[in-house]
Scaffold this motif. Structure first.
Motif, PDB file in Angstrom:
ATOM      1  N   LEU A  10       0.828  -1.215   0.000  1.00  0.00           N
ATOM      2  CA  LEU A  10       0.000   0.000   0.000  1.00  0.00           C
ATOM      3  C   LEU A  10       0.861   1.263   0.000  1.00  0.00           C
ATOM      4  O   LEU A  10       0.393   2.332  -0.386  1.00  0.00           O
ATOM      5  N   ARG A  54       3.722   1.566  -1.640  1.00  0.00           N
ATOM      6  CA  ARG A  54       4.597   1.565  -2.830  1.00  0.00           C
ATOM      7  C   ARG A  54       4.659   2.961  -3.462  1.00  0.00           C
ATOM      8  O   ARG A  54       3.634   3.543  -3.805  1.00  0.00           O
ATOM      9  N   GLY A  55       5.861   3.466  -3.580  1.00  0.00           N
ATOM     10  CA  GLY A  55       6.041   4.743  -4.270  1.00  0.00           C
ATOM     11  C   GLY A  55       5.595   5.960  -3.474  1.00  0.00           C
ATOM     12  O   GLY A  55       5.651   7.082  -3.962  1.00  0.00           O
ATOM     13  N   TYR A  56       5.180   5.748  -2.222  1.00  0.00           N
ATOM     14  CA  TYR A  56       4.710   6.885  -1.416  1.00  0.00           C
ATOM     15  C   TYR A  56       5.869   7.799  -1.033  1.00  0.00           C
ATOM     16  O   TYR A  56       5.708   9.025  -0.956  1.00  0.00           O
ATOM     17  N   ASP A  99      10.296   7.822  -1.675  1.00  0.00           N
ATOM     18  CA  ASP A  99      11.527   7.161  -2.100  1.00  0.00           C
ATOM     19  C   ASP A  99      12.659   8.171  -2.139  1.00  0.00           C
ATOM     20  O   ASP A  99      12.425   9.380  -2.061  1.00  0.00           O
ATOM     21  N   ASN A 109      10.828  -1.561  -4.927  1.00  0.00           N
ATOM     22  CA  ASN A 109       9.480  -1.399  -4.446  1.00  0.00           C
ATOM     23  C   ASN A 109       8.503  -2.435  -4.988  1.00  0.00           C
ATOM     24  O   ASN A 109       7.331  -2.129  -5.168  1.00  0.00           O
TER      25      ASN A 109
END
Lengths: 442, 442
Positions: free
Chosen positions: A79, A81-83, A85, A315
């Motif tokens: 959930l 992912r990519g929030y 980085d 990710n």
């Protein structure tokens, strides 16, 4: 790849299956899987001894591999992912990940674990080792998705007794719940998070509880140089020694990372029979600055396995990508073009991984549970096929994964997973709602 | 993803195309592509100004990205995929790769380059930079596959005059052939293999020929520590300086690898405007022991691009995998969790890559050539979609690549590439026949 392409029933039943003319260790074979999920026969041509198959899968132009095991992840982190980085580790954790996790609901964990399960199935994963919270909901997702998993509540007490009592209760609750499910695909483990986040009292409780209940331990070990330095400063000994003295190391322990293990620790882990899970993608992304000493671990008799870690440090959950990255990172870091060859890498993801999770031997042979991946050899990345192990490790991507069978049940066929779009949609909704709840709370 | 799913004509023509409701930089847009292959309009809703589209692609649930460029490969080496791995470099080259390559035929190179082209299309690549031999056949494959490429004959003289004359002839022949094709998708370059395999006379000829004919140079630079040491010993200067003195460095030069460049070389390359192609997978597999100094190159003004290298040192041509590995390797080797963030990685594969090959700017904007990749956001690895750039770099795999448009022509749609199976079959046959011819010769 199928004679039953449009037959949706192939996913719903644990009927008997005949895979025709797939490559098993380089030879064309038929594989018969009984309705109890066992490989009954591997032969040049199916004998008919176990009756007519209910489904036939045309395995021509496929390679059959034992299914893959992902031995370290935090699956519902899909959930996130990519929030966030490309940030400094501490800032990333304290400003992004932890604040968001504080708003996670049980339903979120279900949706995130469903997404994780189908994502793992897509790259041929049939079992995973999970550490997170709201794990009863993770168990429900594992049940619904058809995959296998070992689930533990991430136990963190930071030396606080009240917190420890709560973690003990959460662990006991999860283990009892999973026991009550009575499903051989779903196992509980004890999950002391790491030597630096759990007190000695906590570690001792975890060790005793795992022995009493005959279940495994899943723990982080020596991921960063700093945690090792801190451990030596506080305990005057290295982390593996601390864990050993608390009884946390055994043949049922899966220790994740091991980047900063020294020789004496490798030998200790090998002597005891601990499994060490290599997570090369996460280790590179978080810049841990040292690669797990793979060859020393192997030479010390350790079973080395593979893990993707959670999505926020990867990710994705693609075990094919993890195999390749492992083989590359070991060569690059240890400056050897021959270390961790394809054959050994595949073993990490198959036999070593399944043994680590207590799900059997991870080989294609009669009498074994039918955990089988069929890889399409007609795709560009599998062409030509000089060496099936090298192609799986170095060139295959999940595009080539055609069919995944777990415990004799088809979970993906011809690249199709039932309800995939709906599962993705629900997980998306959960993720966006989570961020909204967090933002609203500010 | 399409209203014309079964309409095979979508692949054959350069008809006008309307992509409806795709995400462009995070906003839902229509993209109209004219029959001349130009992006005529990007707007909230297509105005109709350029007429009725001949094809409509439903872009809902896709992200549109500029197509990717692979700026260093030896494409026909797809035929050698998996033939020999996990060996010591010298043994691998002298006992496996070179003996087999000595038996390669022109037809093999055509088949290998066709395989390479469709493999690259599968991960969203619309252009590549190729160095090998029988390059007229590579040009034929590029023409047939619909992709773009810059092709050069790998020029190696080892200081031998006779060999040099032959290489000069081969280079001239290729360049004249490509000129006669008169196809804007296919360009010639001069390909001096490396400072350590080409004499100064050879380098000087290459430099003069590239200027006379206004074409680029494609060369290997500072891949291993040994070649740099040898260069300093022989010339009393580093490889970049040798190349510069021979006139081989310009704004039209793509130098591959650059792992062992020092600060002064980075500055020199930046001052001149050379493109440096990072090949992290190959560098890791061959254990070159140092990662390209990405940040120093960027700070020096160098355009850094991405390459997969050839299949025998990778073993695939997956530019998505290369993007992720680049971002990981830079973080790991340079011990920084913030170096090479997703946005910059994507730039390496898009705008920097296309500029390196002289194919335009690599951005989605009106007036640009329509080199567009549509990535399916309903796949697990793209879910949720907090950050499209992060998802493409860190989590996407080629499974998620739905549609690839090159110069306004659809090369893949809904994951389907025409004749893919036949192309794989022919390449397989070539590869096995090559090994047979080699074995028969022993």
């Amino acid at each position: 790849m199928s004679d039953n392409m449009n037959d949706i029933d192939i996913f719903n039943e644990t009927d008997s299956i005949l895979i025709k003319k797939t490559l098993v260790n380089g030879k064309i074979k038929d594989i018969f899987v009984s309705d109890t999920g066992i490989i009954e026969e591997i032969s040049d041509k199916y004998s008919g001894e176990y009756g007519e198959p209910e489904f036939i899968i045309d395995g021509e132009s496929t390679v059959a591999s034992p299914g893959f095991s992902n031995t370290h992840t935090h699956s519902a982190m899909t959930l996130l992912r990519g929030y966030a980085d490309d940030m400094h580790l501490q800032e990333w954790l304290s400003e992004k990940i932890w604040p968001l996790e504080a708003h996670l609901s049980a339903e979120d964990v279900y949706n995130g674990t469903m997404l994780a399960s189908i994502e793992m199935i897509r790259s041929g994963t049939i079992a995973f080792n999970d550490m997170y919270f709201f794990m009863e909901e993770a168990a429900r997702a594992v049940y619904d998705s058809g995959i296998k998993a070992v689930l533990c509540h991430g136990f963190i007490d930071f030396g606080n007794e009240e917190k420890r009592e709560a973690e003990i209760k959460a662990t006991e609750k999860l283990c009892e719940h999973i026991k009550s499910m009575n499903n051989p695909r779903i196992k509980a483990a004890v999950g002391p998070h790491a030597p630096y986040t759990v007190s000695k009292e906590g570690l001792l409780w975890c060790s005793a509880y795992s022995k009493e209940n005959d279940i495994g331990i899943h723990i982080h070990l020596s991921e960063t140089e700093q945690e090792v330095k801190d451990c030596i400063e506080q305990n005057n000994k290295r982390p593996s020694k601390v864990l050993d003295e608390c009884g946390c190391l055994s043949k049922r322990t899966v220790a994740a990372h091991g980047c900063w293990l020294d020789d004496s620790e490798c030998e200790l882990l090998g002597k005891i029979g601990v499994f060490v899970a290599h997570n090369p993608v996460s280790n590179m992304k978080l810049a841990v600055n040292r690669a797990m000493p793979y060859q020393k671990l192997i030479d010390s008799g350790v079973n080395v396995t593979l893990g993707t870690d959670g999505c926020s440090s990867n990710n994705n959950l693609d075990i094919l990508e993890e195999m390749k990255t492992a083989a590359l990172l070991q060569k690059f870091f240890w400056n050897s073009d021959t270390v961790l060859p394809a054959h050994e890498t595949l073993k990490m993801a198959t036999s070593a991984g399944k043994k680590a999770l207590g799900f059997g031997e991870g080989e294609l042979k009669t009498g074994a549970e039918a955990d089988i991946v069929l890889i399409n050899t007609k795709t560009p990345c599998m062409t030509p096929l000089f060496n099936w192990e090298s192609n799986i490790v170095y060139s295959a991507n999940s595009n080539a994964v055609d069919t995944v069978i777990c415990n004799g049940r088809v979970l993906m066929h011809d690249g199709f997973i039932p309800n995939e779009e709906e599962i993705c949609k629900k997980a998306s909704d959960s993720a966006y709602s989570l961020v909204k709840r967090y933002n609203d709370s500010l």
